[in-house]
Write a protein that holds these residues in place. Structure first.
Motif, PDB file in Angstrom:
ATOM      1  N   SER A 167      -8.443  -5.776   4.101  1.00 11.17           N
ATOM      2  CA  SER A 167      -9.730  -6.371   3.729  1.00 11.17           C
ATOM      3  C   SER A 167     -10.446  -6.946   4.951  1.00 11.17           C
ATOM      4  O   SER A 167     -11.673  -6.817   5.075  1.00 11.17           O
ATOM      5  CB  SER A 167      -9.522  -7.462   2.677  1.00 11.17           C
ATOM      6  OG  SER A 167      -8.666  -8.483   3.164  1.00 11.17           O
ATOM      7  N   ALA A 168      -9.692  -7.553   5.873  1.00 13.30           N
ATOM      8  CA  ALA A 168     -10.306  -8.081   7.094  1.00 13.30           C
ATOM      9  C   ALA A 168     -10.881  -6.964   7.938  1.00 13.30           C
ATOM     10  O   ALA A 168     -11.957  -7.103   8.534  1.00 13.30           O
ATOM     11  CB  ALA A 168      -9.279  -8.884   7.893  1.00 13.30           C
ATOM     12  N   SER A 169     -10.186  -5.826   7.984  1.00 15.80           N
ATOM     13  CA  SER A 169     -10.689  -4.696   8.769  1.00 15.80           C
ATOM     14  C   SER A 169     -11.949  -4.114   8.144  1.00 15.80           C
ATOM     15  O   SER A 169     -12.922  -3.800   8.862  1.00 15.80           O
ATOM     16  CB  SER A 169      -9.607  -3.621   8.876  1.00 15.80           C
ATOM     17  OG  SER A 169      -8.456  -4.119   9.533  1.00 15.80           O
ATOM     18  N   VAL A 170     -11.970  -3.968   6.815  1.00 12.71           N
ATOM     19  CA  VAL A 170     -13.172  -3.454   6.154  1.00 12.71           C
ATOM     20  C   VAL A 170     -14.339  -4.419   6.343  1.00 12.71           C
ATOM     21  O   VAL A 170     -15.471  -4.011   6.648  1.00 12.71           O
ATOM     22  CB  VAL A 170     -12.895  -3.208   4.665  1.00 12.71           C
ATOM     23  CG1 VAL A 170     -14.191  -2.835   3.934  1.00 12.71           C
ATOM     24  CG2 VAL A 170     -11.849  -2.120   4.469  1.00 12.71           C
ATOM     25  N   ALA A 171     -14.063  -5.711   6.171  1.00 13.63           N
ATOM     26  CA  ALA A 171     -15.112  -6.712   6.351  1.00 13.63           C
ATOM     27  C   ALA A 171     -15.655  -6.682   7.775  1.00 13.63           C
ATOM     28  O   ALA A 171     -16.868  -6.802   8.001  1.00 13.63           O
ATOM     29  CB  ALA A 171     -14.573  -8.100   6.013  1.00 13.63           C
ATOM     30  N   THR A 172     -14.772  -6.500   8.752  1.00 10.58           N
ATOM     31  CA  THR A 172     -15.204  -6.471  10.148  1.00 10.58           C
ATOM     32  C   THR A 172     -16.066  -5.257  10.431  1.00 10.58           C
ATOM     33  O   THR A 172     -17.046  -5.340  11.183  1.00 10.58           O
ATOM     34  CB  THR A 172     -13.977  -6.482  11.079  1.00 10.58           C
ATOM     35  OG1 THR A 172     -13.178  -7.641  10.797  1.00 10.58           O
ATOM     36  CG2 THR A 172     -14.397  -6.522  12.533  1.00 10.58           C
ATOM     37  N   LEU A 173     -15.736  -4.115   9.838  1.00  9.07           N
ATOM     38  CA  LEU A 173     -16.572  -2.935  10.011  1.00  9.07           C
ATOM     39  C   LEU A 173     -17.963  -3.161   9.414  1.00  9.07           C
ATOM     40  O   LEU A 173     -18.968  -2.756  10.001  1.00  9.07           O
ATOM     41  CB  LEU A 173     -15.908  -1.719   9.359  1.00  9.07           C
ATOM     42  CG  LEU A 173     -14.663  -1.175  10.072  1.00  9.07           C
ATOM     43  CD1 LEU A 173     -14.044  -0.036   9.249  1.00  9.07           C
ATOM     44  CD2 LEU A 173     -15.018  -0.684  11.477  1.00  9.07           C
ATOM     45  N   ILE A 174     -18.008  -3.793   8.248  1.00 13.28           N
ATOM     46  CA  ILE A 174     -19.295  -4.110   7.635  1.00 13.28           C
ATOM     47  C   ILE A 174     -20.091  -5.061   8.532  1.00 13.28           C
ATOM     48  O   ILE A 174     -21.297  -4.887   8.759  1.00 13.28           O
ATOM     49  CB  ILE A 174     -19.095  -4.723   6.238  1.00 13.28           C
ATOM     50  CG1 ILE A 174     -18.462  -3.701   5.296  1.00 13.28           C
ATOM     51  CG2 ILE A 174     -20.418  -5.231   5.671  1.00 13.28           C
ATOM     52  CD1 ILE A 174     -18.065  -4.278   3.947  1.00 13.28           C
ATOM     53  N   ILE A 175     -19.396  -6.069   9.059  1.00 11.64           N
ATOM     54  CA  ILE A 175     -20.044  -7.040   9.939  1.00 11.64           C
ATOM     55  C   ILE A 175     -20.547  -6.369  11.210  1.00 11.64           C
ATOM     56  O   ILE A 175     -21.639  -6.664  11.703  1.00 11.64           O
ATOM     57  CB  ILE A 175     -19.068  -8.186  10.267  1.00 11.64           C
ATOM     58  CG1 ILE A 175     -18.751  -8.988   8.995  1.00 11.64           C
ATOM     59  CG2 ILE A 175     -19.627  -9.099  11.341  1.00 11.64           C
ATOM     60  CD1 ILE A 175     -17.602  -9.963   9.158  1.00 11.64           C
ATOM     61  N   LEU A 176     -19.755  -5.433  11.755  1.00  9.64           N
ATOM     62  CA  LEU A 176     -20.173  -4.715  12.961  1.00  9.64           C
ATOM     63  C   LEU A 176     -21.420  -3.893  12.697  1.00  9.64           C
ATOM     64  O   LEU A 176     -22.374  -3.893  13.492  1.00  9.64           O
ATOM     65  CB  LEU A 176     -19.042  -3.809  13.446  1.00  9.64           C
ATOM     66  CG  LEU A 176     -19.365  -2.892  14.624  1.00  9.64           C
ATOM     67  CD1 LEU A 176     -19.688  -3.713  15.863  1.00  9.64           C
ATOM     68  CD2 LEU A 176     -18.201  -1.932  14.892  1.00  9.64           C
ATOM     69  N   ALA A 177     -21.444  -3.182  11.555  1.00  8.72           N
ATOM     70  CA  ALA A 177     -22.567  -2.293  11.256  1.00  8.72           C
ATOM     71  C   ALA A 177     -23.871  -3.061  11.077  1.00  8.72           C
ATOM     72  O   ALA A 177     -24.939  -2.599  11.497  1.00  8.72           O
ATOM     73  CB  ALA A 177     -22.259  -1.481   9.995  1.00  8.72           C
ATOM     74  N   GLY A 178     -23.787  -4.235  10.474  1.00 13.34           N
ATOM     75  CA  GLY A 178     -25.020  -5.000  10.247  1.00 13.34           C
ATOM     76  C   GLY A 178     -25.237  -6.133  11.226  1.00 13.34           C
ATOM     77  O   GLY A 178     -26.376  -6.525  11.484  1.00 13.34           O
ATOM     78  N   ALA A 233     -14.298 -12.622  14.294  1.00 11.80           N
ATOM     79  CA  ALA A 233     -14.633 -12.338  12.899  1.00 11.80           C
ATOM     80  C   ALA A 233     -13.416 -11.799  12.150  1.00 11.80           C
ATOM     81  O   ALA A 233     -13.161 -12.178  10.990  1.00 11.80           O
ATOM     82  CB  ALA A 233     -15.794 -11.336  12.841  1.00 11.80           C
ATOM     83  N   TRP A 234     -12.649 -10.902  12.784  1.00 15.46           N
ATOM     84  CA  TRP A 234     -11.477 -10.346  12.109  1.00 15.46           C
ATOM     85  C   TRP A 234     -10.442 -11.434  11.836  1.00 15.46           C
ATOM     86  O   TRP A 234      -9.867 -11.511  10.730  1.00 15.46           O
ATOM     87  CB  TRP A 234     -10.859  -9.245  12.958  1.00 15.46           C
ATOM     88  CG  TRP A 234      -9.800  -8.457  12.235  1.00 15.46           C
ATOM     89  CD1 TRP A 234      -9.979  -7.335  11.500  1.00 15.46           C
ATOM     90  CD2 TRP A 234      -8.399  -8.777  12.135  1.00 15.46           C
ATOM     91  NE1 TRP A 234      -8.788  -6.910  10.952  1.00 15.46           N
ATOM     92  CE2 TRP A 234      -7.797  -7.782  11.332  1.00 15.46           C
ATOM     93  CE3 TRP A 234      -7.605  -9.794  12.657  1.00 15.46           C
ATOM     94  CZ2 TRP A 234      -6.446  -7.780  11.039  1.00 15.46           C
ATOM     95  CZ3 TRP A 234      -6.250  -9.798  12.358  1.00 15.46           C
ATOM     96  CH2 TRP A 234      -5.677  -8.801  11.572  1.00 15.46           C
TER      97      TRP A 234
END
Length: 615
Positions: free
Chosen positions: A54-65, A189-190
């Motif tokens: 979940s932290a990795s998915v959240a970090t990818l979302i945070i990176l993209a936006g 963030a991660w």
């Protein structure tokens, strides 16, 4: 003294370091008392996996936006965007449980969004990701905003003049420069997402993330069951610390260059330059910035040009308008038959060198020369060898001396056959000996190429060396323009003479044949008999035309001394006018009062419409 002053700071730092390390040390004796037998390893590793995924998915979302949002916040000056920047930082100030409550208002089972998704956004893996994204995103956004704000806009300007469009400039120049800061923000963030508890427990109690599972086990089994659950978190923290140290070591600077490299390269053309019709630059630049107004027009007839003026005169703004980096409110910019004003900077086929040369900090010399759109590899290799850079191709800008950086910037501009080269005070930051050497190098280069060169400077000697025509401006207005010899020999006003560093210049009126009466009433002989009586003129007395002689017709007083370009001068006052003459022509007298002669052939005068306006 410095060591004693720094000692209190050292003790304060050491005190905080001890406090931060103490909990880890205190946990070591508890290893033996841990309740290893009752650990549910399957549930533990499941919680670790949920948190990591979940932290990795959240970090990818945070990176993209987060990266685009950070860029937007850094570059926009809108009040609405400033308010948005404040709002996105609020999760850092809110208690995590409060953040969870706010998320329930948005995505909870009774909210509009929650009902649209049939309640699947809570008590689910998606709910964990939403909670982690909300509380961890500010770490990356703040890091990205600070990094983008710190990037010198000159890199984007230079990349534009080298032919790259906005999107390419972002991904190839701006993003690589800020990537270390963004990478640090991503790591924070991660880690924040991985350890998130408060918002997660409100939004998604199930499936268990590691923090929530730790809370559940602690409530049921107490402190002895905590040590096994702490091990995964400690292991991840150790891995992150090791990666941080390794990354920092990999970014350490290489050894500094062993040679200074500021000696001018030997400019011997491989073949004579084949000159066709001489290109001519012409521009009419009008720009309003706040209370400053630029209104400058110039149509020079040669290809080696200089714009000179004091700080804040608008000379750099005029250069940026020529480059297309600033909007031209009215007027035009042409090079030969080409209308540059109708083209964006990336299509003007120009070379632009700002004051600090604008070398991209993440690119080696070889990459700098390959970066321009349409760069000619053969041409680049020629200039590398010709400018003495062929052994420096693997170095980054921070590993180069000032002279080497200047030559790399030159080679980069020349590697794409630019027809127009723009230099914005390229030698301003250099010491005098180094500046003189590089000026001579550039002058030799100007003789070798066909490109139009425009030098912006406040140094009149530099303008005289590097230009055939000069434009003198102040407060956004043209004071004088023309061939260098004409402008320096016959400045249009006292202000122009001052900006050009000219001495022994004044205003007056032709009172009789070959006699000029200055503003202070001094009557000067003049060799030019063509000026009619009553004509308002500017005059200049050559330093060698003034000599101290016992039978001189004028009485003068020595008032000061000066050293210019290695020569000594003295300042004298004659009839209310001030003159500088060579020191050997004015031997020191006991009372500093001497008689002087003024040679008629050394006094020049010319009509000037500005003479009556000067003071």
């Amino acid at each position: 003294m410095k060591q004693s002053a720094a000692r209190p700071l050292l003790w304060l730092g050491a005190l905080l370091a001890v406090y931060l390390c103490a909990p880890f040390a205190a946990s070591i004796p508890q290893i033996g008392q841990a309740d290893w037998a009752s650990v549910d390893w399957r549930a533990t590793w499941s919680a670790v996996a949920v948190s990591a995924m979940s932290a990795s998915v959240a970090t990818l979302i945070i990176l993209a936006g987060g990266v685009p949002l950070g860029y937007w916040l850094a570059r926009s000056r809108s009040r609405a965007v400033a308010l948005l920047g404040f709002v996105v930082q609020l999760p850092l100030a809110l208690p995590p449980l409060t953040s969870g409550v706010l998320l329930l208002f948005l995505v909870g089972p009774y909210s509009g969004i929650g009902q649209f998704f049939d309640g699947r956004l809570t008590d689910s893996f998606a709910g964990i990701v939403l909670a982690q994204t909300f509380v961890a995103a500010p770490f990356l956004i703040i890091a990205a905003r600070s990094a983008f704000a710190a990037v010198d806009p000159v890199y984007d300007d230079v990349a534009a003049t080298l032919g790259h469009h906005a999107l390419t400039r972002f991904f190839r120049v701006t993003l690589p420069i800020v990537w270390p800061a963004i990478r640090a923000g991503l790591a924070l963030a991660w880690l924040r997402a991985f350890g998130e508890f408060g918002a997660t427990v409100m939004v998604a109690y199930h499936p268990y993330s590691l923090p929530v599972y730790t809370y559940v086990v602690f409530g049921g089994q107490g402190l002895p069951a905590m040590m096994p659950l702490l091990l995964p978190t400690l292991a991840i923290a150790i891995v992150c610390a090791v990666l941080s140290v390794y990354s920092r070591g990999a970014r350490a600077s290489l050894a500094p260059p062993t040679d200074n490299g500021d000696e001018p390269a030997s400019f011997t053309p491989a073949a004579p330059v084949q000159s066709g019709e001489v290109l001519r630059l012409a521009f009419d630049a009008t720009r309003k910035l706040g209370t400053f107004n630029l209104d400058v027009a110039w149509q020079p007839r040669t290809r080696r040009l200089a714009i000179i003026g004091p700080s804040g005169s608008g000379k750099s703004l005029a250069l940026r308008i020529i480059a297309g980096l600033e909007q031209n409110d009215a007027g035009s910019v042409t090079l030969g038959d080409a209308d540059l004003g109708a083209l964006p900077p990336e299509r003007r086929q120009i070379g632009y060198m700002p004051q600090d040369y604008g070398l991209f900090p993440h690119m080696t010399v070889a990459q700098q020369l390959a970066f321009p759109v349409g760069a000619d590899a053969t041409n680049a290799r020629y200039w590398l060898a010709h400018l003495g850079l062929d052994k420096l191709t693997a170095r980054l800008p921070r590993e180069l001396s000032f002279g080497q950086r200047q030559r790399v910037a030159l080679a980069r501009a020349l590697s794409r056959h630019s027809q127009l080269l723009l230099f914005d005070e390229p030698f301003a930051a250099l010491d005098t000996p180094r500046r003189r050497r590089l000026q001579q190098s550039l002058r030799a280069l100007q003789r070798e190429i066909d490109a139009v060169t425009v030098i912006v400077t406040h140094d009149p000697d530099e303008a005289a060396l590097l230009a055939d025509e000069v434009l003198v401006i102040e407060q956004g207005r043209v004071l004088q323009a023309g061939p260098v010899d004409d402008v320096f020999q016959r400045p249009a006003s006292l202000r122009v003479a001052e900006l050009l560093g000219l001495r022994n210049v004044g205003i007056g009126v032709v009172s009789a044949a070959s006699v000029i009466e200055t503003a202070s009433g001094l009557r000067l002989p003049c060799a030019d008999a063509s000026l009619a009586a009553g004509t308002r003129v500017m005059w200049r007395v050559a330093p060698r035309a003034l000599r101290a002689t016992p039978d001189g017709a004028w009485t003068g007083t020595l008032t000061g001394h000066a050293l210019r370009h290695g020569d000594r001068y003295v300042t004298i006052e004659i009839g209310g006018e001030t003159f500088d003459i060579a020191s050997e022509d004015a031997p020191h007298a006991a009372n500093d009062v001497q008689r002087f002669s003024i040679e008629r052939d050394g006094v020049s005068a010319w009509a000037s419409s500005y003479a009556s306006l000067c003071s």
